[in-house]
Design an enzyme around this catalytic site. Structure first.
Site, PDB file in Angstrom:
ATOM      1  N   ASP A 198      13.119  17.615 -24.685  1.00  5.60           N
ATOM      2  CA  ASP A 198      13.084  18.781 -25.575  1.00  5.60           C
ATOM      3  C   ASP A 198      11.684  19.394 -25.432  1.00  5.60           C
ATOM      4  O   ASP A 198      10.712  18.876 -25.968  1.00  5.60           O
ATOM      5  CB  ASP A 198      13.368  18.312 -27.009  1.00  5.60           C
ATOM      6  CG  ASP A 198      13.095  19.397 -28.041  1.00  5.60           C
ATOM      7  OD1 ASP A 198      12.651  20.498 -27.667  1.00  5.60           O
ATOM      8  OD2 ASP A 198      13.323  19.118 -29.233  1.00  5.60           O
ATOM      9  N   GLN A 201       8.356  22.663 -27.923  1.00  7.50           N
ATOM     10  CA  GLN A 201       6.997  22.755 -28.436  1.00  7.50           C
ATOM     11  C   GLN A 201       5.952  22.641 -27.314  1.00  7.50           C
ATOM     12  O   GLN A 201       4.764  22.786 -27.552  1.00  7.50           O
ATOM     13  CB  GLN A 201       6.800  21.630 -29.461  1.00  7.50           C
ATOM     14  CG  GLN A 201       5.875  21.923 -30.603  1.00  7.50           C
ATOM     15  CD  GLN A 201       6.270  23.140 -31.432  1.00  7.50           C
ATOM     16  OE1 GLN A 201       5.483  24.066 -31.562  1.00  7.50           O
ATOM     17  NE2 GLN A 201       7.468  23.150 -31.987  1.00  7.50           N
TER      18      GLN A 201
END
Ligand code: PLP
Length: 404
Positions: A198, A201
């Protein structure tokens, strides 16, 4: 070095007033602000080439299709994917994770294991819990230490031939921890498990190289990296994308449809059913061009300075405790002040023009780990300044005085 004033002039919102005060925007972890080139590119698309893609023979449809596919190529180049058909447009990180988790339904059986980490955003927990419910696979969690770093010895113990997929974030949105994903990926591969990263960020701060990382999937959103909302990317290795079934059925994802049987289009279209966010796809390319022009080395140097300065100034405040003190950390500072609820601080500093986030940051298990309801989070981008940090410190001091 960056000419910060010149960079700031690219972002019209930074000179807006909020509650009568000049905006100090420190909620970049939730979404970044947009430079004028990105805002202009959205209008330009609708003013000049708006048409549906991949269908029409007419000129506008060709122009829109070309711009959309050129952008896909830019993103391929940016993350160093081997093929452009490994780069899928999605609506964002959440969609990309759900697509992969859904695709794994037919690949898992009872007793298989899925590993997530204690540092995940809800987006990278819930789809895997749903997968485990469907398949009776078991969810395992890599724990973290008191600094907010993953405990790699515990990860080693979790890995086995039952592990089918490992899914972790590159950088934690709640604490800013940069995870050792290269090591996580190679260890997962050693037991034959796939890995999803993921990167939501991470992409605002660095340029991931998916081939060097050797991850099987890498997902991110456009809106945290100067792009528009509603557009994101799922990178997947060709082999894996061929192995997974389509996620949604509809137009654009088929080769041939009869009532008896439908055959699917090849990559990437197999996973791109329906009319996509065409403007978003094109403008994500514009945002990436902009960030590369600023330069990721410059971005990192500026953000590191802000992280160091912000940390130093914040700990001057009595009773302030920083949550998340990893050795390898990006420009996110989560903190609490003794005896004061984060929400109360957030509300008061907002009146003074300072935008910070308060709450659990879509990562409740992290807050439970530290036994706190939430934190105040200041997340800095390359267009922020030390003067803005000073303004935040003054505002927090005022809030503390009012509340204690
Ligand atoms: C923001 C974020 C997400 C979710 O992204 P969406 O754009 O809301 O889909 C997932 N993971 C991390 C680490 C994030 O920061």
């Amino acid at each position: 070095m960056l000419d910060i004033q010149k960079i700031r002039a690219d972002f019209p919102i930074l000179s807006e007033k909020v509650n009568g005060k000049t905006l100090v925007y420190f909620d970049n972890g939730a979404t970044s602000q947009k430079p004028q080139v990105v805002i202009d590119a959205i209008s330009k698309y609708y003013q000049e080439i708006n048409a549906n893609i991949h269908r029409g023979v007419h000129t506008l449809s060709q122009l829109a299709t070309d711009a959309y596919e050129i952008s896909r190529g830019k993103i391929q180049n940016h993350i160093n994917a081997k093929f452009s058909h490994e780069v899928l447009f999605t609506s964002g990180t959440t969609f990309g994770i759900n697509l992969v988790a859904n695709g794994f339904t037919s690949l898992l059986k009872e007793g298989d294991e899925v590993i997530v980490s204690a540092l995940e955003h809800h987006s990278n927990i819930v789809p895997w819990q749903m997968l485990c419910e469907r398949t009776r696979a078991v969810l395992k969690v890599i724990p973290m230490n008191e600094k907010g770093e993953l405990i790699m010895e515990e990860y080693d113990k979790l890995l086995s031939d039952r592990t089918k997929i490992v899914t972790v974030n590159h950088i934690s949105n709640a604490l800013g921890t940069v995870n050792p994903i290269k090591e996580i990926i190679s260890k997962a591969h050693a037991v034959g498990a796939a890995v999803l990263i993921d990167g939501a960020q991470a992409v605002p701060h660095l340029r991931p190289d998916v081939q060097a990382l050797d991850c099987d999937f890498y997902v991110f959103s456009g809106h945290k990296m100067c792009g528009p909302t509603g557009i994101g990317i799922l990178y997947g290795k060709e082999d894996w994308l061929n192995k997974l079934p389509p996620y949604q059925g509809g137009g654009d994802m088929i080769k041939e449809v009869t009532f008896e049987k439908t055959t699917y289009a090849g990559l990437p279209f197999k996973f791109e059913a329906g009319t996509p966010n065409i403007a978003g796809g094109i403008v994500l390319g514009t945002a990436i061009d902009y960030m590369n022009e600023v330069g990721f080395e410059n971005i990192q140097a500026q953000e590191l300075e802000l992280l160091e300065y912000g940390t130093k100034r914040l700990i001057e405040i009595e009773g302030l405790n920083i949550v998340g003190t990893a050795e390898n950390k990006t420009s996110v500072i989560s903190f609490n002040i003794k005896g004061i609820h984060p929400y109360d601080i957030g509300t008061i500093v907002d009146k003074l023009g300072i935008a910070v986030r308060t709450g659990h940051h879509c990562a409740q298990p992290i807050m439970n780990h530290f036994n706190i309801p939430g934190t105040i989070r200041a997340s800095f981008a390359f267009y922020n300044t030390k003067e803005e940090i000073d303004a935040m410190i003054e505002a927090i001091k005022k809030a503390v005085m009012m509340l204690s």
